[in-house]
Motif scaffolding. Sequence first.
Motif, PDB file in Angstrom:
ATOM      1  N   MET A 183      30.243  28.527  38.412  1.00 11.86           N
ATOM      2  CA  MET A 183      31.217  29.622  38.922  1.00 11.86           C
ATOM      3  C   MET A 183      32.503  30.097  38.156  1.00 11.86           C
ATOM      4  N   GLN A 184      33.061  29.127  37.705  1.00  9.87           N
ATOM      5  CA  GLN A 184      34.255  29.199  36.878  1.00  9.87           C
ATOM      6  C   GLN A 184      33.737  30.110  35.701  1.00  9.87           C
ATOM      7  N   SER A 185      32.721  29.626  34.922  1.00  9.81           N
ATOM      8  CA  SER A 185      32.229  30.597  33.808  1.00  9.81           C
ATOM      9  C   SER A 185      32.098  31.785  34.282  1.00  9.81           C
ATOM     10  N   ILE A 186      31.230  32.115  35.181  1.00  6.61           N
ATOM     11  CA  ILE A 186      30.659  33.602  35.505  1.00  6.61           C
ATOM     12  C   ILE A 186      32.118  34.273  35.949  1.00  6.61           C
ATOM     13  N   TYR A 187      32.891  33.993  36.738  1.00  6.03           N
ATOM     14  CA  TYR A 187      34.010  34.607  37.420  1.00  6.03           C
ATOM     15  C   TYR A 187      35.421  34.263  36.279  1.00  6.03           C
ATOM     16  N   MET A 188      35.150  33.806  34.954  1.00  7.29           N
ATOM     17  CA  MET A 188      36.453  33.473  34.243  1.00  7.29           C
ATOM     18  C   MET A 188      36.972  34.944  34.007  1.00  7.29           C
ATOM     19  N   GLN A 189      36.468  35.930  33.963  1.00  2.79           N
ATOM     20  CA  GLN A 189      37.195  37.315  33.849  1.00  2.79           C
ATOM     21  C   GLN A 189      37.296  38.134  35.136  1.00  2.79           C
ATOM     22  N   ASN A 190      36.808  37.353  36.410  1.00  3.66           N
ATOM     23  CA  ASN A 190      36.679  37.972  37.497  1.00  3.66           C
ATOM     24  C   ASN A 190      35.740  39.294  37.219  1.00  3.66           C
ATOM     25  N   LEU A 191      34.755  39.122  36.372  1.00  7.82           N
ATOM     26  CA  LEU A 191      33.560  40.232  36.093  1.00  7.82           C
ATOM     27  C   LEU A 191      33.967  41.341  35.486  1.00  7.82           C
ATOM     28  N   LYS A 192      35.387  41.141  35.005  1.00  7.48           N
ATOM     29  CA  LYS A 192      35.988  42.447  34.197  1.00  7.48           C
ATOM     30  C   LYS A 192      35.094  42.542  32.785  1.00  7.48           C
ATOM     31  N   ASP A 193      34.163  41.371  32.593  1.00  3.53           N
ATOM     32  CA  ASP A 193      33.339  41.680  31.324  1.00  3.53           C
ATOM     33  C   ASP A 193      32.418  42.253  31.817  1.00  3.53           C
ATOM     34  N   TRP A 194      31.757  42.382  32.884  1.00  4.41           N
ATOM     35  CA  TRP A 194      30.486  43.240  33.392  1.00  4.41           C
ATOM     36  C   TRP A 194      31.223  44.708  33.476  1.00  4.41           C
TER      37      TRP A 194
END
Length: 181
Positions: free
Chosen positions: A154-165
């Motif tokens: 979870m921490q890895s996926i949301y590290m950038q709060n999905l701004k990378d997506w």
Amino acid sequence: MKQLYFMMVALLLFSCKNQNQMETEKFVSQRVSKTAIIQLNGSIEKVFPLFGAFEEKKWADKWDPKLVYPSTERIEEGTVFKTKGHGHNETGFLWIVTKYQPNDHLIQYLVSTENRYWTITIKCTGSGKLTSAEITYSYTGLNLIGNQINPIAMQSIYMQNLKDWEKSINYYLQTGKTLKE
């Protein structure tokens, strides 16, 4: 279709390689969830299909789903595909489209390994040439290992709060190309 879904879920849950850990009295499954909203520079008609497994290849560098069912790369409830694992000694992920409501701009995936499963729910809302995508991950441990992995994932996926997506999708919408990692 619902019968297919419930059969697949049952199969996933009972195929856990570490079944003995589930049966111990000490094991208590844990769930972690998180939601983020990203803003995308395109109409909902252009944006929503990009969250389909095979359209995602257009904007997600190194995304390489392998189709299991049906025989063509078509998104519908019950579509099944596999991807490689991302560490944690998990060699692969099995994905099932559990909800696909294109008129409501909603898609949900169930993803599983021997240690855990999770859902990814994406709901898009549009306003002219802009689209908001609400993305929720919910991880559930199937054993002690899964419970330990889930907060890290979870921490890895949301590290950038999905701004990378958001950045990758907007880059694709603007250029028609994949933003390379």
